[in-house]
Design a protein around this motif. Structure first.
Motif, PDB file in Angstrom:
ATOM      1  N   ILE A   1       0.847  -1.194   0.000  1.00 53.61           N
ATOM      2  CA  ILE A   1       0.000   0.000   0.000  1.00 53.61           C
ATOM      3  C   ILE A   1       0.879   1.240   0.000  1.00 53.61           C
ATOM      4  O   ILE A   1       1.853   1.311   0.753  1.00 53.61           O
ATOM      5  N   SER A   2       0.546   2.195  -0.857  1.00 52.66           N
ATOM      6  CA  SER A   2       1.258   3.474  -0.895  1.00 52.66           C
ATOM      7  C   SER A   2       0.390   4.556  -0.255  1.00 52.66           C
ATOM      8  O   SER A   2      -0.835   4.414  -0.164  1.00 52.66           O
TER       9      SER A   2
ATOM     10  N   TYR B   1      -3.359  11.686   3.362  1.00 48.24           N
ATOM     11  CA  TYR B   1      -4.556  10.899   3.676  1.00 48.24           C
ATOM     12  C   TYR B   1      -5.079  10.122   2.467  1.00 48.24           C
ATOM     13  O   TYR B   1      -6.216   9.673   2.466  1.00 48.24           O
ATOM     14  N   ARG B   2      -4.277   9.979   1.440  1.00 52.77           N
ATOM     15  CA  ARG B   2      -4.658   9.184   0.261  1.00 52.77           C
ATOM     16  C   ARG B   2      -3.884   7.875   0.300  1.00 52.77           C
ATOM     17  O   ARG B   2      -2.676   7.861   0.587  1.00 52.77           O
ATOM     18  N   PHE B   3      -4.584   6.782   0.038  1.00 53.63           N
ATOM     19  CA  PHE B   3      -3.988   5.441   0.080  1.00 53.63           C
ATOM     20  C   PHE B   3      -4.328   4.712  -1.214  1.00 53.63           C
ATOM     21  O   PHE B   3      -5.435   4.844  -1.735  1.00 53.63           O
ATOM     22  N   TRP B   4      -3.379   3.943  -1.716  1.00 51.50           N
ATOM     23  CA  TRP B   4      -3.656   3.182  -2.935  1.00 51.50           C
ATOM     24  C   TRP B   4      -2.843   1.900  -2.977  1.00 51.50           C
ATOM     25  O   TRP B   4      -1.816   1.775  -2.312  1.00 51.50           O
ATOM     26  N   VAL B   5      -3.358   0.945  -3.755  1.00 47.07           N
ATOM     27  CA  VAL B   5      -2.657  -0.322  -3.952  1.00 47.07           C
ATOM     28  C   VAL B   5      -1.476  -0.031  -4.875  1.00 47.07           C
ATOM     29  O   VAL B   5      -1.661   0.428  -6.014  1.00 47.07           O
ATOM     30  N   SER B   6      -0.280  -0.257  -4.381  1.00 45.70           N
ATOM     31  CA  SER B   6       0.931   0.085  -5.131  1.00 45.70           C
ATOM     32  C   SER B   6       0.946  -0.566  -6.504  1.00 45.70           C
ATOM     33  O   SER B   6       0.636  -1.761  -6.646  1.00 45.70           O
TER      34      SER B   6
END
Length: 196
Positions: free
Chosen positions: A165-166, A184-189
């Motif tokens: 996770i990035s 506060y933004r999260f994403w699947v690398s």
């Protein structure tokens, strides 16, 4: 044979908003529509921490007809219109604490033909790689406002946990003062369906 989606229990949504934003990654956003069932793995989210977060609609405890649902229990759908797009959020704070997690992108899973009818694209990774794109593709409308994700036609089901996770700054909130810098933004690398 159609896939059976089991909604995540209501207590899943009672975790702190930043933790929820991370833990929603890999879960499946599902919408049962008249055309059929559409779904996608959540691959990008943004957290909005309410009263003290200048980027949140509820900053300063702003309570309006649009934001009302954010003051209710966690696990409800906060949907709003922005320009020509609808955006879907998960209400995340305890009652009276108006926080939410924006679902920014999903990786299509089932009902892809239905999605392509709603949003014809030449490249599949452009189908749901943004918050307005995914609602149109999945058939999410303003009628879904206030629905409970654990007991309605619009639901979130258990999926697959991401291996990486990035985390970084949120997108499109340049007028939010210091809040535009919050990570506060999260994403699947490295997922090709992430918005950018």
């Amino acid at each position: 044979m159609p896939i059976e989606f089991t909604p995540l229990p209501q207590h899943f949504y009672t975790q702190p908003t930043l933790a929820l934003a991370k833990n929603l990654l890999g879960c499946i956003l599902v919408n049962h529509t008249n055309e059929g069932t559409t779904s996608g793995y959540i691959v990008e989210t943004e957290a909005y921490l309410g009263v003290n977060d200048r980027a949140a609609h509820s900053f300063g405890n702003r309570r309006t007809k649009r934001t009302e649902i954010m003051f209710h229990e966690p696990g409800l759908a906060y949907i709003y219109q922005m320009h020509t797009h609808r955006l879907v959020n998960v209400v995340s704070g305890p009652i009276g604490t108006p926080e939410a997690v924006l679902i920014r992108a999903v990786e299509p899973y089932t009902g892809i033909n239905i999605m392509l009818n709603s949003r014809p694209v030449s490249r599949l990774n452009h189908l749901t790689n943004g918050p307005g794109k995914l609602t149109k593709a999945l058939g999410i409308t303003m009628e879904d406002y206030g629905k409970a994700f654990h007991q309605s036609s619009l639901l979130i089901a258990k999926g697959k946990k991401p291996t990486s996770i990035s985390q970084g700054k949120r997108i499109g909130i340049d007028n939010a003062g210091e809040a535009k810098e919050y990570p506060y933004r999260f994403w699947v690398s490295n997922n090709p369906f992430v918005s950018r």
